[in-house]
Design a protein around this motif. Structure first.
Motif, PDB file in Angstrom:
ATOM      1  N   LYS A 183       5.058  -4.061  -7.042  1.00  0.00           N
ATOM      2  CA  LYS A 183       5.255  -5.385  -7.626  1.00  0.00           C
ATOM      3  C   LYS A 183       4.637  -6.495  -6.783  1.00  0.00           C
ATOM      4  O   LYS A 183       4.336  -7.569  -7.290  1.00  0.00           O
ATOM      5  CB  LYS A 183       6.750  -5.655  -7.835  1.00  0.00           C
ATOM      6  CG  LYS A 183       7.468  -4.570  -8.631  1.00  0.00           C
ATOM      7  CD  LYS A 183       6.870  -4.393 -10.016  1.00  0.00           C
ATOM      8  CE  LYS A 183       7.230  -5.537 -10.932  1.00  0.00           C
ATOM      9  NZ  LYS A 183       6.736  -5.337 -12.311  1.00  0.00           N
ATOM     10  N   SER A 184       4.432  -6.233  -5.503  1.00  0.00           N
ATOM     11  CA  SER A 184       3.800  -7.219  -4.620  1.00  0.00           C
ATOM     12  C   SER A 184       2.366  -6.844  -4.280  1.00  0.00           C
ATOM     13  O   SER A 184       1.774  -7.409  -3.360  1.00  0.00           O
ATOM     14  CB  SER A 184       4.623  -7.382  -3.335  1.00  0.00           C
ATOM     15  OG  SER A 184       5.937  -7.809  -3.628  1.00  0.00           O
ATOM     16  N   GLY A 185       1.786  -5.887  -5.001  1.00  0.00           N
ATOM     17  CA  GLY A 185       0.414  -5.459  -4.756  1.00  0.00           C
ATOM     18  C   GLY A 185       0.319  -4.345  -3.729  1.00  0.00           C
ATOM     19  O   GLY A 185       1.290  -3.978  -3.073  1.00  0.00           O
ATOM     20  N   GLY A 186      -0.873  -3.777  -3.607  1.00  0.00           N
ATOM     21  CA  GLY A 186      -1.132  -2.751  -2.601  1.00  0.00           C
ATOM     22  C   GLY A 186      -1.143  -1.324  -3.119  1.00  0.00           C
ATOM     23  O   GLY A 186      -1.178  -0.385  -2.318  1.00  0.00           O
ATOM     24  N   ALA A 187      -1.166  -1.123  -4.438  1.00  0.00           N
ATOM     25  CA  ALA A 187      -1.101   0.232  -4.981  1.00  0.00           C
ATOM     26  C   ALA A 187      -2.271   1.096  -4.513  1.00  0.00           C
ATOM     27  O   ALA A 187      -2.080   2.258  -4.130  1.00  0.00           O
ATOM     28  CB  ALA A 187      -1.067   0.178  -6.515  1.00  0.00           C
ATOM     29  N   ILE A 188      -3.480   0.548  -4.546  1.00  0.00           N
ATOM     30  CA  ILE A 188      -4.651   1.340  -4.171  1.00  0.00           C
ATOM     31  C   ILE A 188      -4.607   1.677  -2.682  1.00  0.00           C
ATOM     32  O   ILE A 188      -4.881   2.815  -2.279  1.00  0.00           O
ATOM     33  CB  ILE A 188      -5.947   0.595  -4.529  1.00  0.00           C
ATOM     34  CG1 ILE A 188      -6.004   0.332  -6.042  1.00  0.00           C
ATOM     35  CG2 ILE A 188      -7.164   1.397  -4.083  1.00  0.00           C
ATOM     36  CD1 ILE A 188      -5.920   1.572  -6.907  1.00  0.00           C
ATOM     37  N   ASP A 189      -4.241   0.711  -1.843  1.00  0.00           N
ATOM     38  CA  ASP A 189      -4.153   0.977  -0.397  1.00  0.00           C
ATOM     39  C   ASP A 189      -3.105   2.042  -0.107  1.00  0.00           C
ATOM     40  O   ASP A 189      -3.328   2.935   0.718  1.00  0.00           O
ATOM     41  CB  ASP A 189      -3.812  -0.317   0.346  1.00  0.00           C
ATOM     42  CG  ASP A 189      -4.903  -1.358   0.225  1.00  0.00           C
ATOM     43  OD1 ASP A 189      -5.886  -1.274   0.977  1.00  0.00           O
ATOM     44  OD2 ASP A 189      -4.770  -2.246  -0.627  1.00  0.00           O
ATOM     45  N   PHE A 190      -1.966   1.955  -0.771  1.00  0.00           N
ATOM     46  CA  PHE A 190      -0.915   2.946  -0.550  1.00  0.00           C
ATOM     47  C   PHE A 190      -1.370   4.321  -1.031  1.00  0.00           C
ATOM     48  O   PHE A 190      -1.177   5.331  -0.334  1.00  0.00           O
ATOM     49  CB  PHE A 190       0.359   2.519  -1.282  1.00  0.00           C
ATOM     50  CG  PHE A 190       1.596   3.255  -0.854  1.00  0.00           C
ATOM     51  CD1 PHE A 190       2.472   2.684   0.061  1.00  0.00           C
ATOM     52  CD2 PHE A 190       1.902   4.511  -1.361  1.00  0.00           C
ATOM     53  CE1 PHE A 190       3.619   3.358   0.459  1.00  0.00           C
ATOM     54  CE2 PHE A 190       3.044   5.193  -0.974  1.00  0.00           C
ATOM     55  CZ  PHE A 190       3.912   4.614  -0.059  1.00  0.00           C
ATOM     56  N   GLY A 191      -2.007   4.366  -2.212  1.00  0.00           N
ATOM     57  CA  GLY A 191      -2.465   5.644  -2.732  1.00  0.00           C
ATOM     58  C   GLY A 191      -3.530   6.284  -1.862  1.00  0.00           C
ATOM     59  O   GLY A 191      -3.509   7.493  -1.620  1.00  0.00           O
ATOM     60  N   GLN A 192      -4.461   5.488  -1.378  1.00  0.00           N
ATOM     61  CA  GLN A 192      -5.489   6.028  -0.486  1.00  0.00           C
ATOM     62  C   GLN A 192      -4.873   6.545   0.811  1.00  0.00           C
ATOM     63  O   GLN A 192      -5.283   7.585   1.337  1.00  0.00           O
ATOM     64  CB  GLN A 192      -6.525   4.947  -0.202  1.00  0.00           C
ATOM     65  CG  GLN A 192      -7.382   4.591  -1.408  1.00  0.00           C
ATOM     66  CD  GLN A 192      -8.285   3.396  -1.155  1.00  0.00           C
ATOM     67  OE1 GLN A 192      -8.145   2.694  -0.152  1.00  0.00           O
ATOM     68  NE2 GLN A 192      -9.213   3.145  -2.062  1.00  0.00           N
ATOM     69  N   ALA A 193      -3.886   5.819   1.332  1.00  0.00           N
ATOM     70  CA  ALA A 193      -3.214   6.262   2.563  1.00  0.00           C
ATOM     71  C   ALA A 193      -2.472   7.566   2.330  1.00  0.00           C
ATOM     72  O   ALA A 193      -2.476   8.463   3.189  1.00  0.00           O
ATOM     73  CB  ALA A 193      -2.266   5.175   3.063  1.00  0.00           C
TER      74      ALA A 193
END
Length: 258
Positions: free
Chosen positions: A114-124
């Motif tokens: 909800k606060s952004g960062g889905a792609i960064d989290f998924g890549q990590a």
């Protein structure tokens, strides 16, 4: 996977030797493909990426799903979605493990930040899974996570965040997710995870169920199984090839059908 085995006293419950890499306090997740009440409706809560898995903890005390664990080895069809209209999200499937699981088959999930960062989290997550896979010798599927048979205790401070130097040249994107879990919300048991994580075999018992063993004295090394990768020039694309005992696992940001 495991259902309702990764929470304690309003916080997250991890295993000995397991560390939190990233923490997000504002996620929404929905499941499909299972009829149990635990999987019904959209759920708001916290998401943890650890050295061994992802963990979701619900913020609602009356939710029948208190926690859900996503071990790297049972994830499949992981996609990092970047729709033209709407927020980015992660989608995929979690397979039940062959014995002792508290659901049968598989469940689909969609995870929104909800606060952004889905792609960064998924890549990590994919990178952590890739590193962890280098330490796995697979003879049998690992056993499911189960509730601890002994008590738990407050985790030491190093469990709350990754080391500043990272792991094998990779540093989790804590600049995107700078927050750590609130104090006194991470608990630990004495039981190790049923398979090694990105830090290898240090601190883990050998010869345990699931076929996870130390490298032999004759120099035999763990199988180099690549669990996932992404292309930095095409970050919506992810690929997760299968462990030896799983069905083919593929992920593509271009695939839209469920």
């Amino acid at each position: 996977m495991s259902l309702n085995t990764a929470h304690a006293q309003g916080g997250v419950l991890i295993h000995a030797g397991e560390n939190i890499l990233l923490f997000c306090d504002n996620v929404e997740i929905e499941f499909s493909g299972q009829d149990g009440p635990e999987f019904k409706g959209k759920k708001s809560g916290r998401m943890y990426l650890t050295t061994h898995r992802m963990i979701f903890n619900s913020k609602k005390s009356d939710d029948p799903m208190k926690s859900f664990s996503f071990p790297f080895v049972v994830l499949k069809d992981v996609e990092l979605e970047q729709p033209i209209f709407g927020a980015n999200y992660i989608k995929g499937k979690v397979k039940s493990q062959p014995s002792g699981s508290n659901f049968i088959g598989e469940v689909k999930f969609k995870l929104h930040f909800k606060s952004g960062g889905a792609i960064d989290f998924g890549q990590a997550m994919l990178k952590a899974a890739q590193i962890a896979s280098r330490n796995v010798v697979v003879n049998d599927p690992p056993p499911p996570y189960t509730p601890p048979t002994s008590g738990w205790y407050a985790a030491p401070p190093p469990a709350y965040a990754p080391p500043a130097e990272g792991y094998q040249g990779w540093v989790p994107p804590t600049h995107v997710f700078p927050d750590q879990p609130p104090a006194n919300t991470v608990f630990m048991t004495d039981a190790p995870p049923p398979y090694p994580g990105i830090t290898g075999y240090q601190g883990y018992s050998t010869g345990a169920a699931g076929g996870m063993i130390q490298p032999q004295a004759n120099g035999q090394q763990p199988a180099q199984v690549q669990v996932g990768y992404y292309d930095p020039n095409n970050p919506q694309f992810a690929y997760v090839p299968p462990p030896a005992y799983q069905e083919p696992i593929a992920a593509s940001g271009n695939k839209k059908d469920d």
